[in-house]
Structures are given as C-alpha cells and as structure tokens.
Write a protein that holds these residues in place. Structure first.
Motif, mmCIF file in Angstrom:
data_model
loop_
_atom_site.group_PDB
_atom_site.id
_atom_site.type_symbol
_atom_site.label_atom_id
_atom_site.label_comp_id
_atom_site.label_asym_id
_atom_site.label_seq_id
_atom_site.Cartn_x
_atom_site.Cartn_y
_atom_site.Cartn_z
ATOM 1 N N TYR A 1 5.486 -33.902 11.368
ATOM 2 C CA TYR A 1 6.459 -34.341 10.369
ATOM 3 C C TYR A 1 6.791 -35.818 10.527
ATOM 4 O O TYR A 1 7.700 -36.325 9.894
ATOM 5 C CB TYR A 1 7.724 -33.472 10.469
ATOM 6 C CG TYR A 1 7.412 -32.031 10.147
ATOM 7 C CD1 TYR A 1 7.278 -31.616 8.832
ATOM 8 C CD2 TYR A 1 7.196 -31.108 11.162
ATOM 9 C CE1 TYR A 1 6.957 -30.306 8.525
ATOM 10 C CE2 TYR A 1 6.871 -29.797 10.862
ATOM 11 C CZ TYR A 1 6.759 -29.398 9.551
ATOM 12 O OH TYR A 1 6.436 -28.102 9.254
ATOM 13 N N ARG A 2 6.019 -36.510 11.357
ATOM 14 C CA ARG A 2 6.213 -37.940 11.554
ATOM 15 C C ARG A 2 5.226 -38.718 10.703
ATOM 16 O O ARG A 2 4.124 -38.253 10.431
ATOM 17 C CB ARG A 2 5.969 -38.301 13.009
ATOM 18 C CG ARG A 2 6.894 -37.599 13.955
ATOM 19 C CD ARG A 2 6.464 -37.871 15.356
ATOM 20 N NE ARG A 2 7.553 -38.501 16.075
ATOM 21 C CZ ARG A 2 7.465 -38.925 17.299
ATOM 22 N NH1 ARG A 2 6.327 -38.824 17.949
ATOM 23 N NH2 ARG A 2 8.487 -39.471 17.886
ATOM 24 N N ARG A 3 5.618 -39.914 10.349
ATOM 25 C CA ARG A 3 4.724 -40.805 9.613
ATOM 26 C C ARG A 3 3.577 -41.210 10.540
ATOM 27 O O ARG A 3 3.807 -41.590 11.684
ATOM 28 C CB ARG A 3 5.497 -42.023 9.152
ATOM 29 C CG ARG A 3 4.675 -42.993 8.368
ATOM 30 C CD ARG A 3 5.493 -44.238 8.035
ATOM 31 N NE ARG A 3 4.725 -45.086 7.172
ATOM 32 C CZ ARG A 3 4.978 -45.284 5.889
ATOM 33 N NH1 ARG A 3 6.013 -44.718 5.330
ATOM 34 N NH2 ARG A 3 4.200 -46.058 5.166
ATOM 35 N N VAL B 1 -0.526 -32.230 7.746
ATOM 36 C CA VAL B 1 0.618 -32.876 7.101
ATOM 37 C C VAL B 1 0.826 -32.262 5.732
ATOM 38 O O VAL B 1 -0.105 -31.740 5.118
ATOM 39 C CB VAL B 1 0.432 -34.409 6.976
ATOM 40 C CG1 VAL B 1 0.316 -35.063 8.335
ATOM 41 C CG2 VAL B 1 -0.742 -34.765 6.114
ATOM 42 N N ASP B 2 2.053 -32.364 5.281
ATOM 43 C CA ASP B 2 2.397 -31.899 3.942
ATOM 44 C C ASP B 2 1.884 -32.947 2.955
ATOM 45 O O ASP B 2 2.257 -34.120 3.048
ATOM 46 C CB ASP B 2 3.912 -31.753 3.834
ATOM 47 C CG ASP B 2 4.374 -31.258 2.485
ATOM 48 O OD1 ASP B 2 3.590 -31.282 1.507
ATOM 49 O OD2 ASP B 2 5.538 -30.829 2.391
ATOM 50 N N GLN C 1 2.730 -33.598 0.088
ATOM 51 C CA GLN C 1 3.791 -34.134 -0.757
ATOM 52 C C GLN C 1 4.682 -35.140 -0.029
ATOM 53 O O GLN C 1 5.547 -35.745 -0.645
ATOM 54 C CB GLN C 1 4.653 -32.987 -1.301
ATOM 55 C CG GLN C 1 3.885 -32.006 -2.152
ATOM 56 C CD GLN C 1 3.140 -32.678 -3.292
ATOM 57 O OE1 GLN C 1 3.684 -33.521 -3.991
ATOM 58 N NE2 GLN C 1 1.880 -32.331 -3.466
ATOM 59 N N GLU C 2 4.456 -35.326 1.279
ATOM 60 C CA GLU C 2 5.247 -36.306 2.035
ATOM 61 C C GLU C 2 5.082 -37.682 1.397
ATOM 62 O O GLU C 2 3.983 -38.072 1.024
ATOM 63 C CB GLU C 2 4.786 -36.366 3.487
ATOM 64 C CG GLU C 2 5.172 -35.185 4.323
ATOM 65 C CD GLU C 2 6.611 -35.254 4.808
ATOM 66 O OE1 GLU C 2 7.196 -36.356 4.850
ATOM 67 O OE2 GLU C 2 7.137 -34.192 5.145
ATOM 68 N N ARG C 3 6.172 -38.421 1.290
ATOM 69 C CA ARG C 3 6.151 -39.727 0.637
ATOM 70 C C ARG C 3 5.169 -40.676 1.327
ATOM 71 O O ARG C 3 4.402 -41.363 0.659
ATOM 72 C CB ARG C 3 7.542 -40.340 0.640
ATOM 73 C CG ARG C 3 7.585 -41.665 -0.102
ATOM 74 C CD ARG C 3 8.952 -42.256 -0.131
ATOM 75 N NE ARG C 3 9.868 -41.322 -0.772
ATOM 76 C CZ ARG C 3 11.165 -41.500 -0.864
ATOM 77 N NH1 ARG C 3 11.707 -42.571 -0.353
ATOM 78 N NH2 ARG C 3 11.921 -40.623 -1.456
ATOM 79 N N TRP C 4 5.152 -40.712 2.651
ATOM 80 C CA TRP C 4 4.264 -41.638 3.360
ATOM 81 C C TRP C 4 2.799 -41.305 3.099
ATOM 82 O O TRP C 4 1.970 -42.206 2.999
ATOM 83 C CB TRP C 4 4.566 -41.674 4.862
ATOM 84 C CG TRP C 4 4.163 -40.444 5.611
ATOM 85 C CD1 TRP C 4 4.962 -39.392 5.950
ATOM 86 C CD2 TRP C 4 2.873 -40.143 6.131
ATOM 87 N NE1 TRP C 4 4.228 -38.447 6.622
ATOM 88 C CE2 TRP C 4 2.948 -38.882 6.757
ATOM 89 C CE3 TRP C 4 1.647 -40.790 6.120
ATOM 90 C CZ2 TRP C 4 1.845 -38.266 7.362
ATOM 91 C CZ3 TRP C 4 0.550 -40.182 6.719
ATOM 92 C CH2 TRP C 4 0.674 -38.948 7.342
#
Length: 95
Positions: free
Chosen positions: A39-41, A73-74, A76-79
C-alpha cells in the motif's frame, strides 16, 4: 540403427515437452492475496515491469516486478495511475 531412431524419438519428445512447459508457464494465472499487496508508493525507477492479474482472481490487482521480488498493487491507486500516464507519454525533446 535402432539406437539412432530411439535417440531421435527421445530428443523430439524432450523438445516437445520443453515447448509445452514454456507455454504452460506463460498461461499460468497469477492472483494476489491480501498479504501480497503493497500500500506504499513505489518509485517508478524500481518498477521493472507490471502485469494485470486475471479477471478470474478474487482481487483486482497489478503484479509489479521489483529488483528484489514482486508485490501486488491496487490498479486504482493514484500513484499507479500517474505512473501509467507517464509511461504512455512520448519522450519530449527540448531544443
């Protein structure tokens, strides 16, 4: 003559099995469990490649290959969306 024929058959069988093994691995469905998610960039320079998981998986995810392994990673995550946009942009040349 019989030995040559047997050797030829054995070599052909090995070559066929090798091709089947490679195609089997490439069609392997990889899914992500909750424990595999990050969940980290992730800095773009660390991402070697990425691959979307199958729609048959219970979690919608992207499998990201890093220098020391893989994480999920998801998508849809913004990063990650920003990373994708930068990947699609053509390199600009300044004069």
């Amino acid at each position: 003559m019989k030995i040559s024929l047997a050797l030829l058959v054995l070599l052909l069988a090995a070559a066929w099995a090798g091709r089947q093994g490679r195609s089997f691995r490439s069609s392997k469905v990889t899914c992500c469990s909750k424990e595999m998610f990050s969940y980290r960039r992730i800095p773009a320079l660390r991402i070697k490649e990425y691959q979307y998981t199958s729609s048959n998986c219970s979690h919608n995810a992207v499998l990201v290959t890093l220098p020391r392994g893989m994480v999920c990673v998801d998508p849809q995550e913004r990063w990650f969306q920003e990373f994708l946009r930068k990947q699609k942009k053509p390199n600009s040349i300044s004069k």
